[in-house]
Scaffold this motif. Structure first.
Motif, PDB file in Angstrom:
ATOM      1  N   MET A  58       0.980  -1.229   0.374  1.00 54.57           N
ATOM      2  CA  MET A  58      -0.095   0.244  -0.177  1.00 54.57           C
ATOM      3  C   MET A  58       1.082   1.121  -0.222  1.00 54.57           C
ATOM      4  N   ILE A  59       2.259   1.771   0.452  1.00 54.49           N
ATOM      5  CA  ILE A  59       3.215   2.250   0.715  1.00 54.49           C
ATOM      6  C   ILE A  59       3.727   2.607  -0.613  1.00 54.49           C
ATOM      7  N   ALA A  60       3.619   1.030  -1.021  1.00 57.71           N
ATOM      8  CA  ALA A  60       4.631   1.761  -2.350  1.00 57.71           C
ATOM      9  C   ALA A  60       3.823   2.527  -3.582  1.00 57.71           C
ATOM     10  N   TYR A  61       1.791   1.221  -3.246  1.00 55.97           N
ATOM     11  CA  TYR A  61       1.510   1.726  -3.947  1.00 55.97           C
ATOM     12  C   TYR A  61       0.960   3.267  -4.211  1.00 55.97           C
ATOM     13  N   LEU A  62       1.212   4.179  -3.185  1.00 55.88           N
ATOM     14  CA  LEU A  62       0.725   5.484  -2.822  1.00 55.88           C
ATOM     15  C   LEU A  62       1.911   6.412  -2.753  1.00 55.88           C
TER      16      LEU A  62
END
Length: 412
Positions: A61-65
């Motif tokens: 999720m952090i990478a996607y954001l």
């Protein structure tokens, strides 16, 4: 008074059971703002199958954001949705030879049920739904009509129509319904659908037998009704297989999923609908502003990795045996206690709501989060994260056994 007492609605509920302010969480533990840790046998009412702040999902999720991925898209196509859908089809549907379509709607279980009711009525041209005693299907008006609990139903403010309730798990009732439908003078017509949970989680952890579910599925098919399985709380691996009905030999027309399907605790709901049923929708007939919740697609795709090998489901089955064995000792010691469950959802029926409340309250003080359910709140329900470490599971069970023993001895 805190801001919660000053400004939050009196409808708040769980915060009254757990009267602290939580600050941190990891896997099967939560920590309040004073630093006290609690082992979590509640898991967001079955949402957090893969634990609080699952590291694989958090990283994705952090990478996607950070990549500026699309976070909101209604029902437009996105790379996040495609990745989730492709993985779900490959990991869950294709191995089961299921050709169901995937419908995303507003990201709550009750919205999944509402959509299922709508398509069942549209596809069959009928209005009536058959639901079952002790069932829970949601809080919006259509799903609330299927819910049996009078406390929840009483808040509707309007009549809850077009649903009839019959005894859950009763073979004689199925035969009676079959006889009614066959009798042209009975005044009772076949319904649009039968709506059922294979395990009634909120209803008291009532487990349907394979024989009864197969009888229900055959009845639905014979009278031209749809079979809708509400797998919202007991799906996504909770019972030791992805679907709670995997070993039941039934073929549902519609499957309602939510809670654990989003992986991280971020909201998502999903209906699996047979193609011949799904074709009765027209574009945009059931919408939802947040039916394209990309962070849930990202985390949900990571959750599916747990089902690409049998490791987690074997762990769930093994942990389920640990839970069952631990609870059986209580049932042998105290006559009123009954044990019901499967996989990693178990109910400890302690005979009264007063007993259950005393157990829940004392467990909280001892550092264990657990909730009650069933008629009068008489069943203590265990739904820990599937990923709970064995040490935390045993510590939590030891706490539950000690507390329950004390309460039952005091009321004997």
């Amino acid at each position: 008074m805190s801001i919660f007492e000053q400004r939050e609605s009196d409808i708040r509920a769980y915060c009254r059971v757990y009267p602290v302010v939580f600050d941190k969480a990891s896997n099967a533990r939560q920590t309040d703002e004073d630093g006290k840790q609690y082992i979590d046998f509640f898991a967001g009412a079955g949402v957090l199958n893969f634990g609080h702040n699952n590291p694989h999902m958090k990283k994705a999720m952090i990478a996607y954001l950070e990549s500026d991925g699309v976070t909101h898209s209604l029902d437009m196509h996105t790379t996040a949705k495609r990745s989730f859908m492709e993985r779900f089809v490959k990991t869950i549907l294709e191995p089961r030879k299921m050709d169901h379509k995937m419908q995303f709607m507003g990201p709550t279980g009750t919205n999944a049920v509402e959509a299922a009711l709508k398509i069942a009525r549209r596809a069959t041209g009928r209005q009536e739904i058959v639901a079952f005693t002790h069932g829970f299907h949601g809080m919006t008006l259509g799903s609330l009509a299927c819910t049996a609990n009078s406390y929840f139903r009483g808040a509707a403010g309007v009549p809850l129509n077009h649903v009839s309730h019959h005894a859950f798990g009763n073979m004689a009732v199925l035969q009676q319904l079959r006889d009614y439908y066959a009798d042209t003078s009975s005044g009772i017509a076949p319904p649009a659908a039968f709506m059922v949970e294979t395990i009634q989680a909120e209803g008291g952890v009532n487990v349907a037998s394979k024989e009864w579910l197969q009888g229900l599925a055959k009845l639905a098919k014979d009278v031209g009704s749809l079979l809708i399985i509400d797998d919202i709380q007991v799906g996504c691996g909770r019972t030791g297989s992805y679907f709670s009905f995997d070993d039941m030999g039934i073929d549902p027309d519609v499957i309602c999923l939510a809670k654990g399907v989003g992986g991280m605790g971020t909201p998502m709901a999903l209906n699996l609908v047979k193609p011949e049923i799904d074709k009765h929708w027209s574009p945009g007939e059931h919408t939802g502003t947040f039916r394209g919740q990309s962070l849930s697609f990202v985390a949900g795709a990571e959750a599916l990795a747990y089902f690409e090998s049998p490791e987690l489901m074997l762990e769930v089955q093994a942990k389920g045996e640990i839970i069952a064995n631990a609870l059986q000792g209580l049932a042998k010691r105290f006559t009123p206690i009954e044990i019901r469950g499967k996989g990693m959802i178990y109910g400890l029926d302690v005979g009264s709501g007063e007993n259950a409340k005393a157990i829940v309250d004392a467990c909280f003080k001892a550092g264990l989060l657990i909730a009650s359910c069933g008629t009068g709140g008489r069943v203590v329900k265990l739904i820990p994260p599937l990923t709970i470490p064995n040490d935390d599971l045993r510590i939590g069970l030891d706490t539950l056994i000690q507390v329950t023993s004390s309460v039952m001895e005091a009321t004997a």
